[in-house]
Structure formats: structure tokens, C-alpha cells
Scaffold this motif. Sequence first.
Motif, PDB file in Angstrom:
ATOM      1  N   ASN A  12       0.843  -1.196   0.000  1.00  0.00           N
ATOM      2  CA  ASN A  12       0.000   0.000   0.000  1.00  0.00           C
ATOM      3  C   ASN A  12       0.875   1.242   0.000  1.00  0.00           C
ATOM      4  O   ASN A  12       2.047   1.210   0.371  1.00  0.00           O
ATOM      5  CB  ASN A  12      -0.988  -0.006   1.172  1.00  0.00           C
ATOM      6  N   LYS A  13       0.292   2.341  -0.413  1.00  0.00           N
ATOM      7  CA  LYS A  13       1.055   3.580  -0.559  1.00  0.00           C
ATOM      8  C   LYS A  13       0.120   4.776  -0.420  1.00  0.00           C
ATOM      9  O   LYS A  13      -0.959   4.803  -1.003  1.00  0.00           O
ATOM     10  CB  LYS A  13       1.751   3.595  -1.925  1.00  0.00           C
ATOM     11  N   LEU A  14       0.552   5.732   0.374  1.00  0.00           N
ATOM     12  CA  LEU A  14      -0.169   6.999   0.489  1.00  0.00           C
ATOM     13  C   LEU A  14       0.210   7.872  -0.699  1.00  0.00           C
ATOM     14  O   LEU A  14       1.383   8.192  -0.904  1.00  0.00           O
ATOM     15  CB  LEU A  14       0.200   7.692   1.799  1.00  0.00           C
ATOM     16  N   ILE A  15      -0.787   8.249  -1.491  1.00  0.00           N
ATOM     17  CA  ILE A  15      -0.529   9.054  -2.683  1.00  0.00           C
ATOM     18  C   ILE A  15      -0.695  10.541  -2.397  1.00  0.00           C
ATOM     19  O   ILE A  15       0.103  11.367  -2.841  1.00  0.00           O
ATOM     20  CB  ILE A  15      -1.462   8.620  -3.834  1.00  0.00           C
ATOM     21  N   ASN A  16      -1.735  10.898  -1.626  1.00  0.00           N
ATOM     22  CA  ASN A  16      -1.970  12.321  -1.356  1.00  0.00           C
ATOM     23  C   ASN A  16      -2.611  12.487   0.014  1.00  0.00           C
ATOM     24  O   ASN A  16      -3.607  11.832   0.330  1.00  0.00           O
ATOM     25  CB  ASN A  16      -2.879  12.928  -2.434  1.00  0.00           C
ATOM     26  N   ASP A  17      -2.021  13.330   0.846  1.00  0.00           N
ATOM     27  CA  ASP A  17      -2.620  13.692   2.125  1.00  0.00           C
ATOM     28  C   ASP A  17      -2.697  15.210   2.296  1.00  0.00           C
ATOM     29  O   ASP A  17      -2.881  15.704   3.410  1.00  0.00           O
ATOM     30  CB  ASP A  17      -1.827  13.082   3.291  1.00  0.00           C
ATOM     31  N   ASP A  18      -2.549  15.949   1.184  1.00  0.00           N
ATOM     32  CA  ASP A  18      -2.644  17.406   1.161  1.00  0.00           C
ATOM     33  C   ASP A  18      -1.613  18.061   2.078  1.00  0.00           C
ATOM     34  O   ASP A  18      -1.827  19.180   2.552  1.00  0.00           O
ATOM     35  CB  ASP A  18      -4.053  17.863   1.554  1.00  0.00           C
ATOM     36  N   ALA A  19      -0.516  17.370   2.335  1.00  0.00           N
ATOM     37  CA  ALA A  19       0.519  17.949   3.187  1.00  0.00           C
ATOM     38  C   ALA A  19       1.622  18.552   2.330  1.00  0.00           C
ATOM     39  O   ALA A  19       2.022  17.959   1.321  1.00  0.00           O
ATOM     40  CB  ALA A  19       1.102  16.885   4.109  1.00  0.00           C
ATOM     41  N   PRO A  20       2.130  19.704   2.691  1.00  0.00           N
ATOM     42  CA  PRO A  20       3.262  20.270   1.949  1.00  0.00           C
ATOM     43  C   PRO A  20       4.513  19.448   2.208  1.00  0.00           C
ATOM     44  O   PRO A  20       4.581  18.653   3.151  1.00  0.00           O
ATOM     45  CB  PRO A  20       3.384  21.682   2.530  1.00  0.00           C
ATOM     46  N   THR A  48      12.743  16.361   2.306  1.00  0.00           N
ATOM     47  CA  THR A  48      11.694  15.571   1.652  1.00  0.00           C
ATOM     48  C   THR A  48      11.744  14.103   2.008  1.00  0.00           C
ATOM     49  O   THR A  48      10.766  13.386   1.776  1.00  0.00           O
ATOM     50  CB  THR A  48      11.776  15.732   0.126  1.00  0.00           C
ATOM     51  N   TYR A  49      12.866  13.606   2.575  1.00  0.00           N
ATOM     52  CA  TYR A  49      12.890  12.200   2.994  1.00  0.00           C
ATOM     53  C   TYR A  49      11.940  11.953   4.162  1.00  0.00           C
ATOM     54  O   TYR A  49      11.676  10.812   4.525  1.00  0.00           O
ATOM     55  CB  TYR A  49      14.304  11.743   3.332  1.00  0.00           C
ATOM     56  N   GLN A  50      11.402  13.038   4.760  1.00  0.00           N
ATOM     57  CA  GLN A  50      10.433  12.878   5.839  1.00  0.00           C
ATOM     58  C   GLN A  50       8.990  12.940   5.348  1.00  0.00           C
ATOM     59  O   GLN A  50       8.064  12.816   6.152  1.00  0.00           O
ATOM     60  CB  GLN A  50      10.662  13.962   6.900  1.00  0.00           C
ATOM     61  N   ASN A  51       8.780  13.122   4.042  1.00  0.00           N
ATOM     62  CA  ASN A  51       7.426  13.131   3.500  1.00  0.00           C
ATOM     63  C   ASN A  51       6.733  11.801   3.756  1.00  0.00           C
ATOM     64  O   ASN A  51       7.345  10.731   3.636  1.00  0.00           O
ATOM     65  CB  ASN A  51       7.442  13.406   2.001  1.00  0.00           C
ATOM     66  N   ARG A  52       5.461  11.870   4.091  1.00  0.00           N
ATOM     67  CA  ARG A  52       4.665  10.642   4.289  1.00  0.00           C
ATOM     68  C   ARG A  52       4.129  10.111   2.964  1.00  0.00           C
ATOM     69  O   ARG A  52       3.806   8.929   2.862  1.00  0.00           O
ATOM     70  CB  ARG A  52       3.520  10.911   5.245  1.00  0.00           C
ATOM     71  N   ARG A  53       4.030  10.973   1.972  1.00  0.00           N
ATOM     72  CA  ARG A  53       3.564  10.524   0.664  1.00  0.00           C
ATOM     73  C   ARG A  53       4.543   9.511   0.080  1.00  0.00           C
ATOM     74  O   ARG A  53       5.764   9.659   0.182  1.00  0.00           O
ATOM     75  CB  ARG A  53       3.410  11.708  -0.289  1.00  0.00           C
TER      76      ARG A  53
END
Length: 529
Positions: free
Chosen positions: A288-296, A301-306
Motif C-alpha cells: 500500500n502507498k499513500l498518494i496524497n494527504d494534502d501535506a506540503p 523531503t525524505y520525511q514526507n509521508r507521501r
Amino acid sequence: MDAYIATGRNTNGDLLLNKFVNGNADLGFSKSSGGNRRIYMQANFNYDKTIGSHAISGLLLYNQQDYQSADAADAISSLPFRLQGLVGRVSYNYKSKYFFEFNAGYNGSENFAKGHRFGFFPAYALGWIISQEPFFKDNDVIQYLKLRGSYGTKGNDQIGGRRFAYLTTVGGGNGGYTFGVDVNNVFSGRGEDQWGADLTWEKEIESNIGIEMRFLRGFYVQADIFHRNRSGIFMQRNSLPDIMGLQNNPWGNIGEFENKGIDANMEYNKKLGKLNLGLKANVTYVQNKLINDDAPDYKYTYQNRRGKRYQQPFGLIAEGLFTSQDEINNSPVQTFGPVRVGDIKYKDVNEDGKIDAFDEVAIGNPGTPQLVYGFGVSLSFKGFDFSAFLQGAGTMSFMLGGVGFYPFAEGGIRGNININVLNRWTPENPNQDVIFPRLSFGTNANNFRPSTWWQRDAGYLRLKTVEIGYTIPKEVTQKFKINTFRVYVSGLNLLTWSKFNFWDPELGDGRGAVYPIQKNINMGVNINF
């Protein structure tokens, strides 16, 4: 119940206790009542017809429901919950060889504003039994072969949060005004509390390709490859800056998530003389993968949840324990609190000369397994029978920690110490492969934080069930007017193999503070007259 704390021991070795809670000698008493009302209506029309080699069937169904709670605590909750829907299905097959099915739902929900309340969700499926074709007849290797595929849309109106979230509400928390000579007349401000949004149904598009096959006079395999994309997930916006002055960020259908994987099972049944053999196995693997959570984007960027798995853990990368004060002085500054010899040393990921929250990265796997599997065997010979099934899970990690795990973290009143505390760093035991770093009284902001030091592989394999039995021959039991008489011994959760040994890994992530899974051994008889 009274509660005491131990403050030491007297000369006889007895504990010295101070009472810090005075209990109540009387039992508490309370009463409550409640109720609800549900009105449900359903009407359906079915059609089924076969004309020669053509078979067609259909369904048209209407339903609506009205639910009202008698325990409502406010005006909004007292309003009836209402749903309405129309479902249709058409199925067709030709010579029981080619299959087609169309389903559709037209559903309405009170959760959305007019113009957005109804959603249309179609689905299609095709099937082809290849082994029915003339060119496949008398095949000695494959006795049955079917290919199938489906594509469809599903909707979800249970979006959570408050009801009627498309309406803007007015509330407090917006400052106020103060008047008077003594500055004692205060009037609170009012303003927008929860912003309404043009909400609609969450949608999930699912596609699936599958195969069913019987081959080699005993094997059966069923496998499916699936892909699911869920969009319009109801969530609060994360991209709005604080300078907008909103009391609460508005909600919207903005989230997007992807699931894909494979699900398969296999069986083998064979009679070898007087021996009956059965084998079975199943496996499910999901990505599974989070594609969009409307977070900047994060600063790094290695800390992005997307792009990460659902509930992907983040933490620091542990490089061991500090061995000397010189090593501490010559290492990047760890900003979480005082650091001493025996404390955890972390990696400076962004190489800025200090260890802080910006050095946290995705580590390990979530606590939900990515791989689930099982396999088993059954045997019977004359009157004896035996069966066993093993189940397992993998590609998951647990993060040790929390209240009750770290020794002395709760001070002297609350705390928990288990046998693992003996496996710790001390000046006399300065090992790097211990469970606990240097211990201290109370919390330790440097050591007691998510990191690879506390993360463990939680995969496991368990002997879920095992049973052995014997059925007495009928020529013996029928003399006593008994049709069958079987004695057996069975076990449940008897053995578990896992690198994780702090608690039962099947209990899930956390502190293991739930009722443990039990081992059971049963003996019994089955008697049929």
C-alpha cells in the motif's frame, strides 16, 4: 481500595509503606438506560431465464432506512440518520463457458449536501472457462481452467467526524473584547468554527484478474492479482498556512491511497491406497502507498509521508551506545537532553552537526503485516486421522516502548520492571548488544524515543491447530447401537517461532498490554447413535 508506596525497609527487612490513596469501603452504584429506533424497507425484483445455451438473470432492489437514537446528547445527534439506495444486477452466460455480469448501485446519504448526496457505482466482471473449449478436451495435465477479471467502483459515505460536515458552524475561541473602568466586562468573540465543504462520496476503483485451475488429478489453485485506488478520502486540509487565521482547517475529499497485491490458495487431495492425504496453503501479499494527504513537503523531503506505507514508522537511526565522554564530545550534538556514557548514539542524517527531529527517517515496517500465509496437512489411515495447520505473518515491525516498558520511567509510583532489565548497559557491562541502554530514574528524553534501537522484526510462524484422533471400527461400535465413536486430542496455539520474544507477536504493536492468546489442549469423544 487503599494504595500504598514503599519508601524503604526496616531493620527486619519489612517494607515501609506510606498510604497515598484512601479507598472507599462502599461499592459504587450507577444506572443508565437507552434505546433506539430503526425503520428499514426493502423491495426487490428477480428475473431468471434460460433459452437454449443462453442463461440470463437479473435483480433490481430498492432499500431505505431511518435510524434514530434515544441517547442523543445534542440536537444534531437527535436527528434521524437516513440512507437510500437502488441496486441492479444483470448476469449472462453462454453454454456455462462465457460469463458476464454487470452490477450497479445508486446510493444516497444524508452526509452530503443536495446535489452531492447520490453516487453511482458500477462494476463489471468477465469469466471464461477455457477447459470447456473443444481444443481443451481430454487434457491429462489440466482438468479445469478458468480465467476471470473484474473492474468496478465502490463508494463510502461513513467519512467520520461530525454530521452534516458540508455546513459551516459558528463557535467561540475567536478572541473577544474587554470594557469597563475595572476592565472586568468581557465579551467573547464568535466566528467560524468548522468550515463547510462540498463533500461527496469517497470512491474506490478496484480491478482484479484471477485464475482457477485443477491439474495433475489432485491439485487445485486459485490466485488473484488486485489493485485498489481509493480517492476522495475525507480528511482535514494540511496545506493551509496559519496566517489564514482559521480556527480549524476545513475538511474535504482530498486523500488518495493505493493498495495492490496477490491472494492465492492451493489444495492437494490424493488417495494413496488406504492413506488419504490432504495439503493446503494460502498466501496474501499486499503493498500500500499513500498518494496524497494534502501535506506540503517537509523541510527535508525524505520525511514526507507521501509514497510511504500506511502507518509507516519514523524514527532516528541508532549507531550504538556511547562508550566514552570523548566520543560524546566529538559527535554531533544530541539536542533531546543530557547525554552520558551508555546512552544511545544517533546518526546525523542531514549532516548539520546536530541530532534533532530533522534526522528522523522512515525505519522498518508498520505493525500491520504485509505478508500473511498459512499451510497445513491432513492424513487419515484406517481409523487414525491427523491434521495440523500453521499460520504466519511477515514484513512487520514493532516499536518497543510506552508506559510500563521502560524501567523506572514512571518514577517511584508507577512503573514496571521485567526480567529483560538485567540485559542492560552498566559500567561493569559496557556491551553494545544489550536491550536497554543506561537506565535512569524517570523519563530519558534522549533514549526513550522512536529509533532503530527499539524496533524489532515481529514476523512469526505459529502452529495454530493440531489434532489426532482414532475412530473405532463400525463392526465394533454397532454391537452397542453406536454408529460412530471417535476419540481425539487437539491443541490450539501450541508453538510459535519468532525473533520477537517480548510478547505474543499476534497481539500486535504496542506494549503487549492486552489479554494474551491462550494455549489450549482438549481431549474429547464424538459419539453418533
